[in-house]
Design an enzyme around this catalytic site. Sequence first.
Site, mmCIF file in Angstrom:
data_model
loop_
_atom_site.group_PDB
_atom_site.id
_atom_site.type_symbol
_atom_site.label_atom_id
_atom_site.label_comp_id
_atom_site.label_asym_id
_atom_site.label_seq_id
_atom_site.Cartn_x
_atom_site.Cartn_y
_atom_site.Cartn_z
ATOM 1 N N ASP A 115 63.641 23.590 59.882
ATOM 2 C CA ASP A 115 63.164 22.106 59.880
ATOM 3 C C ASP A 115 63.404 21.490 58.627
ATOM 4 O OD1 ASP A 115 61.989 20.370 61.360
ATOM 5 O OD2 ASP A 115 59.828 20.997 61.452
ATOM 6 N N ASP A 116 64.219 20.358 58.898
ATOM 7 C CA ASP A 116 64.488 19.384 57.861
ATOM 8 C C ASP A 116 65.210 20.214 56.664
ATOM 9 O OD1 ASP A 116 62.981 17.676 59.305
ATOM 10 O OD2 ASP A 116 61.800 16.999 57.580
ATOM 11 N N CYS A 153 64.046 15.532 64.683
ATOM 12 C CA CYS A 153 63.579 16.557 65.503
ATOM 13 C C CYS A 153 63.752 16.657 66.796
ATOM 14 C CB CYS A 153 62.042 17.150 64.959
ATOM 15 S SG CYS A 153 61.773 16.930 63.271
ATOM 16 N N LYS A 185 57.685 26.096 66.121
ATOM 17 C CA LYS A 185 57.532 24.487 66.501
ATOM 18 C C LYS A 185 58.245 24.386 67.790
ATOM 19 C CE LYS A 185 59.738 20.137 64.885
ATOM 20 N NZ LYS A 185 60.178 19.382 63.787
ATOM 21 N N HIS A 194 57.648 20.632 69.850
ATOM 22 C CA HIS A 194 57.977 19.265 69.604
ATOM 23 C C HIS A 194 58.786 18.651 70.759
ATOM 24 C CE1 HIS A 194 58.444 15.925 66.259
ATOM 25 N NE2 HIS A 194 57.559 15.602 67.312
ATOM 26 N N HIS A 218 59.532 21.537 56.408
ATOM 27 C CA HIS A 218 58.899 20.313 56.721
ATOM 28 C C HIS A 218 57.515 19.934 56.027
ATOM 29 C CE1 HIS A 218 57.593 16.812 58.889
ATOM 30 N NE2 HIS A 218 58.455 16.795 59.587
ATOM 31 N N ASP A 228 67.710 21.660 62.247
ATOM 32 C CA ASP A 228 67.783 20.765 63.186
ATOM 33 C C ASP A 228 68.418 19.627 62.750
ATOM 34 O OD1 ASP A 228 65.634 19.918 61.628
ATOM 35 O OD2 ASP A 228 64.183 19.904 63.094
ATOM 36 N N HIS A 229 68.511 19.193 61.598
ATOM 37 C CA HIS A 229 69.126 18.025 61.001
ATOM 38 C C HIS A 229 69.133 18.023 59.393
ATOM 39 C CE1 HIS A 229 64.945 16.348 60.294
ATOM 40 N NE2 HIS A 229 64.914 16.577 61.709
ATOM 41 N N LYS A 247 67.979 12.653 56.656
ATOM 42 C CA LYS A 247 67.291 12.760 57.902
ATOM 43 C C LYS A 247 67.028 11.297 58.398
ATOM 44 C CE LYS A 247 62.599 13.680 59.638
ATOM 45 N NZ LYS A 247 61.339 14.671 59.274
#
Length: 585
Positions: free
Chosen positions: A43-44, A83, A142, A144, A298, A350-351, A375
């Site tokens: 994540d991130d 996300c 996660k 989301h 994150h 994810d990014h 991001k």
Amino acid sequence: ASFLLTCFRSPLVTPLIFGLLLQSSLTRASIITQPNIVLLMADDLGIGDIGCYGNDTIRTPNIDRLAKEGVKLTQHIAAAPLCTPSRAAFLTGRYPLRSGMDAINNYRVIFWNAGSGGLPPNETTFAKILQQQGYSTGLIGKWHQGVNCESRNDHCHHPLKHGFDYFYGMPFTLISDCEPTETPEMDRAFRRKLWLSTQIIGLLTLTAALGRLTSLISVGWKTLTCLAGFSLLFFVSWFSSYGFVRYWNCIMMRNHDVIEQPMVTDRTMSLILRESISFIERNKNKAFLLFLSFLHSHTPLLTTEKFLGRSRHGLYGDNVEEMDWMVGQVLDVIDKEGLKDTTLVYFASDHGGWLERQEDKRQLGGWNGIYRGGKAMGGWEGGIRVPGIFRWPGVLPAGTVIDEPTSLMDIYPTVVNLAGGAVPQDRIIDGRDLMPLLQGTAVHSEHEFLFHYCGIHLHAVRWHQKDSGAIWKAHYVTPIFSPPGAGACYDTEFCPCFGEGVTHHDPPLLFDLSRDPSEDKPLSADTEPLFDTVIGKIGRAIEEHRRTLTPVPEQLSVYNVVWKPWLQPCCGTFPFCWCDNEGDN
């Protein structure tokens, strides 16, 4: 010896030997037609945060081992720079605006567990197809993608409605509000405005009351009562949600049950690892899909004590190194259970990393290597170019590096085909099966064009000109960095998709990523003879792409995003929502 030679020349023995060899190859084929699939998503995480992508200070030996034993993609692209839309595209194999999961406003992700927006029930995830193919499917970590639509228990957006047999984790996303000692992160600027408005209204009410008592202002008691009532109502209307973010959003669920409200962050990471290992061990005798969706990296960068202070990059580096250790623990249990050769393992983010995320001069976001932006930036490479690693011993060639354009959306058709399923024919699937490329039977990616959105706004387009090897990228909209020249939007913490915070380019900015991956030197008609040809080709591709888009309900509309108390997941009787069932156990 002559007897043995005669036997091997016998017309009966030759077919027998051939049959045994054929049976062996068919057995091998039958084993790998439905491999176990383990999807690991950070994540991130920035592409520059991992050793095998060039980082020589953060230690990631386990992720690096995956790349050494498998295939590394150097141009792996997220379908969105945030996300919620990126993960929607990953799960469905479709650009997020096709499912209504990209934003028309500044609320670009799901903001509340008690919002009504989310991944629509009519979307078919790869988990749902694998479930139909007999796989045991699990999501740990996660989500989301929303929870409920109309009532607290309808679970219309829940993982169990989208093909997962088992869910353990956060239905929302990790935010600094989940840690009581951290500065609140969620909707920080809007909260400041609400506090300021509340203080102004309260001050006006108090001034009017004092004026009435001292006879300096002629105002009736009825008016004062209405003003005081309005002040109280205004305060309650927003504080009932924003004042309890930790209780409403920072929760852990097992399947449909809320088991921690609020979550106990000290043990979250160890429980996620325990659940992941347990899922593999429970399902080792049948085909399984495990989607381990990390809360790393994150903010607030939850990190267990044994990893604190170990890296050379402060808390962020500690957090990434802990995630790498968790990857190693998952790989170890796969090896221990004898599943290595029958398991496809995939790692990605994810990014891109969050450049603007800082506190007291501490950098709490990731690094995107040589790529511009990060991001929330839908066009620049730093926001959408992510790690992509596959490992499947005996099937994918070890130590391979592929520079072709690929997408997170490609996971959808890839795993569906491996499971023996079929992608839906009643909708457009934007992903492409990666197996020919990964195995080396195809030289080029099937993607000719990739469209890079920021919300519903098209910011850039990539054209892979396969005959020349050029990878052209045209930027139609770019964010305005603040302060100027800073490389990110530090003044606002997020770069916008539209409005006064962006610049529209006509003609568009054009780069050849094969020669300029950092997007430092925009080309023009004077410097690039093919400029007009390339821009014309991309323009026609945009027109054709837009003809494939159909209107769908906006899942991230203001109405769908706002907090609705009747949709709030609660382990007690609302609003008395607190529990620690993990602690009780």
